[in-house]
Design a protein around this motif. Structure first.
Motif, PDB file in Angstrom:
ATOM      1  N   VAL A  11       0.834  -1.199   0.000  1.00 44.19           N
ATOM      2  CA  VAL A  11       0.000   0.000   0.000  1.00 44.19           C
ATOM      3  C   VAL A  11       0.870   1.251   0.000  1.00 44.19           C
ATOM      4  CG1 VAL A  11      -1.624   1.337   1.399  1.00 44.19           C
ATOM      5  CG2 VAL A  11      -2.013  -1.098   1.034  1.00 44.19           C
ATOM      6  N   ARG A  12       1.929   1.250   0.804  1.00 39.30           N
ATOM      7  CA  ARG A  12       2.834   2.406   0.833  1.00 39.30           C
ATOM      8  C   ARG A  12       3.499   2.610  -0.523  1.00 39.30           C
ATOM      9  NH1 ARG A  12       6.902   2.434   5.536  1.00 39.30           N
ATOM     10  NH2 ARG A  12       7.199   4.511   4.690  1.00 39.30           N
ATOM     11  N   LYS A  13       3.941   1.523  -1.146  1.00 39.12           N
ATOM     12  CA  LYS A  13       4.585   1.624  -2.457  1.00 39.12           C
ATOM     13  C   LYS A  13       3.599   2.120  -3.513  1.00 39.12           C
ATOM     14  CE  LYS A  13       8.208   0.717  -5.039  1.00 39.12           C
ATOM     15  NZ  LYS A  13       9.455   1.427  -4.888  1.00 39.12           N
ATOM     16  N   PHE A  14       2.363   1.637  -3.479  1.00 40.43           N
ATOM     17  CA  PHE A  14       1.342   2.072  -4.433  1.00 40.43           C
ATOM     18  C   PHE A  14       1.036   3.548  -4.259  1.00 40.43           C
ATOM     19  CE2 PHE A  14      -3.045   2.755  -5.758  1.00 40.43           C
ATOM     20  CZ  PHE A  14      -3.013   2.228  -7.034  1.00 40.43           C
ATOM     21  N   ASN A  15       0.947   4.013  -3.024  1.00 39.70           N
ATOM     22  CA  ASN A  15       0.646   5.421  -2.768  1.00 39.70           C
ATOM     23  C   ASN A  15       1.775   6.337  -3.220  1.00 39.70           C
ATOM     24  OD1 ASN A  15      -1.898   5.009  -1.728  1.00 39.70           O
ATOM     25  ND2 ASN A  15      -1.172   4.819   0.369  1.00 39.70           N
ATOM     26  N   ARG A  16       2.981   5.843  -3.259  1.00 41.83           N
ATOM     27  CA  ARG A  16       4.124   6.656  -3.684  1.00 41.83           C
ATOM     28  C   ARG A  16       4.397   6.540  -5.178  1.00 41.83           C
ATOM     29  NH1 ARG A  16       8.594   5.650   1.095  1.00 41.83           N
ATOM     30  NH2 ARG A  16       7.303   6.451   2.780  1.00 41.83           N
ATOM     31  N   ALA A  17       3.652   5.701  -5.886  1.00 41.57           N
ATOM     32  CA  ALA A  17       3.891   5.467  -7.312  1.00 41.57           C
ATOM     33  C   ALA A  17       3.584   6.728  -8.107  1.00 41.57           C
ATOM     34  CB  ALA A  17       3.041   4.316  -7.809  1.00 41.57           C
ATOM     35  N   ASP A  18       4.345   6.933  -9.168  1.00 41.24           N
ATOM     36  CA  ASP A  18       4.160   8.083 -10.045  1.00 41.24           C
ATOM     37  C   ASP A  18       3.428   7.615 -11.299  1.00 41.24           C
ATOM     38  OD1 ASP A  18       4.277  10.452 -11.389  1.00 41.24           O
ATOM     39  OD2 ASP A  18       6.403  10.294 -11.896  1.00 41.24           O
ATOM     40  N   PHE A  19       2.121   7.853 -11.348  1.00 41.92           N
ATOM     41  CA  PHE A  19       1.317   7.404 -12.465  1.00 41.92           C
ATOM     42  C   PHE A  19       1.333   8.391 -13.625  1.00 41.92           C
ATOM     43  CE2 PHE A  19      -0.537   5.098  -8.866  1.00 41.92           C
ATOM     44  CZ  PHE A  19      -0.426   3.806  -9.365  1.00 41.92           C
ATOM     45  N   SER A  20       2.037   9.495 -13.480  1.00 38.23           N
ATOM     46  CA  SER A  20       2.083  10.480 -14.562  1.00 38.23           C
ATOM     47  C   SER A  20       2.932   9.996 -15.728  1.00 38.23           C
ATOM     48  CB  SER A  20       2.623  11.810 -14.043  1.00 38.23           C
ATOM     49  OG  SER A  20       3.974  11.670 -13.630  1.00 38.23           O
ATOM     50  N   THR A  21       3.748   8.974 -15.522  1.00 39.87           N
ATOM     51  CA  THR A  21       4.620   8.480 -16.589  1.00 39.87           C
ATOM     52  C   THR A  21       3.965   7.370 -17.403  1.00 39.87           C
ATOM     53  OG1 THR A  21       5.628   6.884 -15.080  1.00 39.87           O
ATOM     54  CG2 THR A  21       6.681   9.051 -15.267  1.00 39.87           C
ATOM     55  N   ILE A  22       2.739   6.965 -17.050  1.00 39.41           N
ATOM     56  CA  ILE A  22       2.066   5.891 -17.769  1.00 39.41           C
ATOM     57  C   ILE A  22       1.494   6.440 -19.065  1.00 39.41           C
ATOM     58  CG2 ILE A  22       0.125   4.283 -17.701  1.00 39.41           C
ATOM     59  CD1 ILE A  22       0.552   4.075 -14.705  1.00 39.41           C
ATOM     60  N   LYS A  23       1.788   5.759 -20.147  1.00 41.98           N
ATOM     61  CA  LYS A  23       1.297   6.182 -21.452  1.00 41.98           C
ATOM     62  C   LYS A  23       0.001   5.437 -21.753  1.00 41.98           C
ATOM     63  CE  LYS A  23       5.764   7.299 -23.484  1.00 41.98           C
ATOM     64  NZ  LYS A  23       6.461   7.444 -22.248  1.00 41.98           N
ATOM     65  N   VAL A  24      -1.024   6.188 -22.159  1.00 40.85           N
ATOM     66  CA  VAL A  24      -2.319   5.608 -22.504  1.00 40.85           C
ATOM     67  C   VAL A  24      -2.511   5.774 -23.999  1.00 40.85           C
ATOM     68  CG1 VAL A  24      -4.805   5.713 -22.111  1.00 40.85           C
ATOM     69  CG2 VAL A  24      -3.222   6.204 -20.241  1.00 40.85           C
ATOM     70  N   ALA A  25      -2.888   4.691 -24.659  1.00 37.54           N
ATOM     71  CA  ALA A  25      -3.087   4.738 -26.108  1.00 37.54           C
ATOM     72  C   ALA A  25      -4.257   5.683 -26.437  1.00 37.54           C
ATOM     73  CB  ALA A  25      -3.367   3.348 -26.642  1.00 37.54           C
TER      74      ALA A  25
END
Length: 61
Positions: free
Chosen positions: A36-50
């Protein structure tokens, strides 16, 4: 219980099924907190969406 194969003896410390269950739950809770801690710190801005895709991967109409 050790002779019957229900419990384990580790150097004089007997692990009964109840103690084994508690150990398993504690280890699971520990790793759940880490995830949960790792997920909360994840940077989802780098995910590319088609382009042209909606949530779930279904093509846009």
């Amino acid at each position: 219980m050790v002779r019957q194969g229900i419990a384990f003896d580790l150097g004089g410390f007997v692990i009964t099924p109840l103690i084994g269950l508690v150990i398993t739950i504690l280890i699971g809770a520990f790793f759940f907190v880490l995830c949960v801690r790792k997920f909360n710190r994840a940077d989802f801005s780098t995910i590319k969406v088609a382009t042209g895709m909606r949530g779930g991967g279904a093509p846009a109409k």
